[in-house]
Write a protein that holds these residues in place. Structure first.
Motif, PDB file in Angstrom:
ATOM      1  N   VAL A  19      43.563  37.075  32.135  1.00 15.92           N
ATOM      2  CA  VAL A  19      44.792  37.639  31.551  1.00 15.92           C
ATOM      3  C   VAL A  19      44.898  37.345  30.051  1.00 15.92           C
ATOM      4  O   VAL A  19      44.749  36.213  29.604  1.00 15.92           O
ATOM      5  N   LEU A  20      45.166  38.415  29.325  1.00 12.36           N
ATOM      6  CA  LEU A  20      45.344  38.356  27.879  1.00 12.36           C
ATOM      7  C   LEU A  20      46.803  38.658  27.563  1.00 12.36           C
ATOM      8  O   LEU A  20      47.343  39.658  28.040  1.00 12.36           O
ATOM      9  N   LYS A  21      47.423  37.789  26.760  1.00 14.80           N
ATOM     10  CA  LYS A  21      48.824  38.013  26.407  1.00 14.80           C
ATOM     11  C   LYS A  21      48.897  38.602  25.002  1.00 14.80           C
ATOM     12  O   LYS A  21      48.368  38.013  24.058  1.00 14.80           O
ATOM     13  N   LEU A  26      52.424  44.245  21.340  1.00 16.30           N
ATOM     14  CA  LEU A  26      52.364  45.369  22.285  1.00 16.30           C
ATOM     15  C   LEU A  26      53.340  45.244  23.455  1.00 16.30           C
ATOM     16  O   LEU A  26      54.022  46.206  23.791  1.00 16.30           O
ATOM     17  N   ASN A  27      53.430  44.077  24.064  1.00 11.64           N
ATOM     18  CA  ASN A  27      54.176  43.972  25.322  1.00 11.64           C
ATOM     19  C   ASN A  27      55.606  43.449  25.217  1.00 11.64           C
ATOM     20  O   ASN A  27      56.328  43.415  26.213  1.00 11.64           O
ATOM     21  N   HIS A  28      56.005  42.994  24.032  1.00 11.73           N
ATOM     22  CA  HIS A  28      57.387  42.504  23.905  1.00 11.73           C
ATOM     23  C   HIS A  28      57.894  42.871  22.509  1.00 11.73           C
ATOM     24  O   HIS A  28      58.678  43.788  22.337  1.00 11.73           O
ATOM     25  N   SER A  98      50.978  45.807  41.016  1.00 16.98           N
ATOM     26  CA  SER A  98      50.953  45.295  39.650  1.00 16.98           C
ATOM     27  C   SER A  98      50.045  44.073  39.541  1.00 16.98           C
ATOM     28  O   SER A  98      50.248  43.069  40.224  1.00 16.98           O
ATOM     29  N   PHE A  99      49.069  44.182  38.642  1.00 16.19           N
ATOM     30  CA  PHE A  99      48.116  43.089  38.437  1.00 16.19           C
ATOM     31  C   PHE A  99      48.831  41.844  37.912  1.00 16.19           C
ATOM     32  O   PHE A  99      48.551  40.725  38.339  1.00 16.19           O
ATOM     33  N   THR A 100      49.760  42.034  36.979  1.00 18.92           N
ATOM     34  CA  THR A 100      50.393  40.862  36.361  1.00 18.92           C
ATOM     35  C   THR A 100      51.542  40.312  37.217  1.00 18.92           C
ATOM     36  O   THR A 100      51.762  39.117  37.263  1.00 18.92           O
ATOM     37  N   LYS A 101      52.252  41.210  37.933  1.00 19.80           N
ATOM     38  CA  LYS A 101      53.402  40.713  38.721  1.00 19.80           C
ATOM     39  C   LYS A 101      53.011  40.416  40.162  1.00 19.80           C
ATOM     40  O   LYS A 101      53.769  39.821  40.920  1.00 19.80           O
ATOM     41  N   ILE A 123      48.162  57.685  29.475  1.00 21.94           N
ATOM     42  CA  ILE A 123      47.974  56.571  28.536  1.00 21.94           C
ATOM     43  C   ILE A 123      48.581  55.311  29.140  1.00 21.94           C
ATOM     44  O   ILE A 123      49.654  55.344  29.737  1.00 21.94           O
ATOM     45  N   ASP A 124      47.870  54.186  28.998  1.00 23.04           N
ATOM     46  CA  ASP A 124      48.475  52.907  29.407  1.00 23.04           C
ATOM     47  C   ASP A 124      48.048  51.805  28.451  1.00 23.04           C
ATOM     48  O   ASP A 124      47.079  51.956  27.711  1.00 23.04           O
ATOM     49  N   ASP A 125      48.816  50.707  28.480  1.00 18.82           N
ATOM     50  CA  ASP A 125      48.538  49.600  27.555  1.00 18.82           C
ATOM     51  C   ASP A 125      47.259  48.862  27.939  1.00 18.82           C
ATOM     52  O   ASP A 125      46.422  48.559  27.105  1.00 18.82           O
ATOM     53  N   PHE A 126      47.086  48.560  29.233  1.00 17.76           N
ATOM     54  CA  PHE A 126      45.916  47.820  29.714  1.00 17.76           C
ATOM     55  C   PHE A 126      45.255  48.585  30.850  1.00 17.76           C
ATOM     56  O   PHE A 126      45.929  49.255  31.636  1.00 17.76           O
ATOM     57  N   LEU A 127      43.944  48.424  30.959  1.00 19.86           N
ATOM     58  CA  LEU A 127      43.235  48.861  32.169  1.00 19.86           C
ATOM     59  C   LEU A 127      42.553  47.630  32.746  1.00 19.86           C
ATOM     60  O   LEU A 127      41.722  47.004  32.076  1.00 19.86           O
ATOM     61  N   ALA A 128      42.938  47.273  33.974  1.00 27.60           N
ATOM     62  CA  ALA A 128      42.312  46.131  34.653  1.00 27.60           C
ATOM     63  C   ALA A 128      41.553  46.677  35.862  1.00 27.60           C
ATOM     64  O   ALA A 128      40.406  47.100  35.750  1.00 27.60           O
ATOM     65  N   ASN A 129      42.232  46.737  37.006  1.00 25.64           N
ATOM     66  CA  ASN A 129      41.561  47.278  38.209  1.00 25.64           C
ATOM     67  C   ASN A 129      41.882  48.756  38.474  1.00 25.64           C
ATOM     68  O   ASN A 129      41.412  49.327  39.454  1.00 25.64           O
ATOM     69  N   GLY A 130      42.709  49.315  37.618  1.00 23.39           N
ATOM     70  CA  GLY A 130      42.957  50.753  37.710  1.00 23.39           C
ATOM     71  C   GLY A 130      44.108  51.163  38.620  1.00 23.39           C
ATOM     72  O   GLY A 130      44.319  52.343  38.861  1.00 23.39           O
ATOM     73  N   GLN A 131      44.873  50.192  39.110  1.00 26.65           N
ATOM     74  CA  GLN A 131      45.963  50.540  40.043  1.00 26.65           C
ATOM     75  C   GLN A 131      47.006  51.440  39.386  1.00 26.65           C
ATOM     76  O   GLN A 131      47.436  52.441  39.981  1.00 26.65           O
ATOM     77  N   ALA A 132      47.423  51.070  38.174  1.00 27.63           N
ATOM     78  CA  ALA A 132      48.439  51.879  37.488  1.00 27.63           C
ATOM     79  C   ALA A 132      47.879  53.274  37.207  1.00 27.63           C
ATOM     80  O   ALA A 132      48.553  54.291  37.430  1.00 27.63           O
ATOM     81  N   ALA A 133      46.621  53.311  36.753  1.00 34.42           N
ATOM     82  CA  ALA A 133      45.996  54.605  36.436  1.00 34.42           C
ATOM     83  C   ALA A 133      45.943  55.494  37.682  1.00 34.42           C
ATOM     84  O   ALA A 133      46.306  56.676  37.632  1.00 34.42           O
ATOM     85  N   GLU A 155      41.141  47.703  27.314  1.00 30.66           N
ATOM     86  CA  GLU A 155      40.421  47.718  28.598  1.00 30.66           C
ATOM     87  C   GLU A 155      39.772  46.357  28.807  1.00 30.66           C
ATOM     88  O   GLU A 155      39.118  45.831  27.915  1.00 30.66           O
ATOM     89  N   LYS A 156      39.975  45.784  29.989  1.00 23.62           N
ATOM     90  CA  LYS A 156      39.248  44.561  30.338  1.00 23.62           C
ATOM     91  C   LYS A 156      38.027  45.019  31.139  1.00 23.62           C
ATOM     92  O   LYS A 156      38.112  45.310  32.330  1.00 23.62           O
ATOM     93  N   SER A 157      36.908  45.082  30.436  1.00 21.34           N
ATOM     94  CA  SER A 157      35.716  45.723  31.008  1.00 21.34           C
ATOM     95  C   SER A 157      35.068  44.891  32.106  1.00 21.34           C
ATOM     96  O   SER A 157      34.212  45.387  32.830  1.00 21.34           O
TER      97      SER A 157
HETATM   98  P1  5GP Z   1      45.590  47.727  36.611  1.00 17.64           P
HETATM   99  O1  5GP Z   1      46.650  48.564  37.227  1.00 17.64           O
HETATM  100  O2  5GP Z   1      44.548  48.515  35.868  1.00 17.64           O
HETATM  101  O3  5GP Z   1      44.984  46.736  37.566  1.00 17.64           O
HETATM  102  O4  5GP Z   1      46.316  46.828  35.535  1.00 17.64           O
HETATM  103  C1  5GP Z   1      46.903  47.457  34.427  1.00 17.64           C
HETATM  104  C2  5GP Z   1      48.373  47.152  34.325  1.00 17.64           C
HETATM  105  O5  5GP Z   1      48.599  45.741  34.537  1.00 17.64           O
HETATM  106  C3  5GP Z   1      48.843  47.474  32.933  1.00 17.64           C
HETATM  107  O6  5GP Z   1      49.817  48.492  33.027  1.00 17.64           O
HETATM  108  C4  5GP Z   1      49.425  46.193  32.392  1.00 17.64           C
HETATM  109  O7  5GP Z   1      50.826  46.293  32.386  1.00 17.64           O
HETATM  110  C5  5GP Z   1      49.058  45.109  33.367  1.00 17.64           C
HETATM  111  N1  5GP Z   1      47.952  44.233  32.906  1.00 17.64           N
HETATM  112  C6  5GP Z   1      46.731  44.097  33.492  1.00 17.64           C
HETATM  113  N2  5GP Z   1      46.020  43.139  32.891  1.00 17.64           N
HETATM  114  C7  5GP Z   1      46.779  42.656  31.887  1.00 17.64           C
HETATM  115  C8  5GP Z   1      46.573  41.626  30.905  1.00 17.64           C
HETATM  116  O8  5GP Z   1      45.522  40.962  30.821  1.00 17.64           O
HETATM  117  N3  5GP Z   1      47.587  41.404  30.041  1.00 17.64           N
HETATM  118  C9  5GP Z   1      48.754  42.110  30.092  1.00 17.64           C
HETATM  119  N4  5GP Z   1      49.692  41.813  29.170  1.00 17.64           N
HETATM  120  N5  5GP Z   1      48.995  43.082  31.012  1.00 17.64           N
HETATM  121  C10 5GP Z   1      48.014  43.353  31.902  1.00 17.64           C
END
Ligand code: 5GP
Length: 194
Positions: A19-21, A26-28, A98-101, A123-133, A155-157
């Protein structure tokens, strides 16, 4: 995008290996100038794709989407995470983990704002596992519209979102691709050969 990578290096905080803050730009708190540049660059990459709608998710996707939508001559629609009292029942709904919540939430978009003729840039702020996408893609598909591609700020590659999206044929454009957050350090994919 160098300006974005510099901001991540200078202001990002590595909370764990996953996790990157980036709360300070960007986020706050939002670095408006940087987010305008981010949106302009995303628009540049999709300039010739006849985008009619930019679709994002509240709240952190909105800032980078604004200049992108403006430059593409498209409307900007954001999916809501909580159903508004003023929203009627004519909504597209999808579920997003939600990856973060670490919880699953419904996201909704009014049927008034997406239709089968739309060509959509997500468009999204982060791409982690792609759930939001994938939740947003599901909503575009419910509308019968076309997903042209995905524009990602960070993108967290090392997580599999990009791979999963590309496996399904989606184009992914990310402005900063993080290779690793090991040892409290951010390394980017394009620095690996240096
Ligand atoms: P995904 O749905 O791709 O797993 O995660 C993307 C969503 O989770 C983004 O919309 C973002 O809000 C949140 N997210 C995932 N990883 C991070 C992270 O490292 N830092 C922050 N600030 N948000 C993240």
């Amino acid at each position: 995008m160098d300006k974005l990578k510099n901001a991540i290096r200078e202001k990002g905080r590595v909370l764990s290996t996953e996790v990157l803050k980036v709360d300070s730009f960007l986020n706050h708190q939002i670095d408006v100038d940087l987010m305008m540049s981010v949106g302009e660059e995303l628009a540049r990459r999709f300039q010739t794709d006849s985008i009619t709608k930019v679709l994002t998710i509240e709240s952190s996707g909105i800032a980078p989407s604004m200049t992108a939508a403006r430059d593409l001559g498209a409307s900007l629609v954001f999916a809501r995470k909580k159903k508004s009292l003023t929203m009627n029942n004519d909504v597209f709904v999808s579920q997003v983990y939600s990856f973060t919540k670490q919880e699953t939430n419904d996201i909704t978009v009014s049927k008034d704002f997406l239709n089968k003729n739309d060509r959509v840039l997500i468009i999204d702020d982060f791409l982690a596992n792609g759930q939001a996408a994938f939740g947003l893609i599901d909503i575009v598909q419910q509308a019968g519209a076309t997903v042209v591609g995905l524009g990602i700020v960070i993108e967290k590659s090392f997580q599999d979102g990009r791979q999963r999206l590309e496996d399904q044929g989606y184009r992914v454009e990310s402005l900063a691709r993080v290779h690793s957050l090991e040892n409290g350090q951010v390394t980017f994919v394009d620095e690996l050969q240096l």
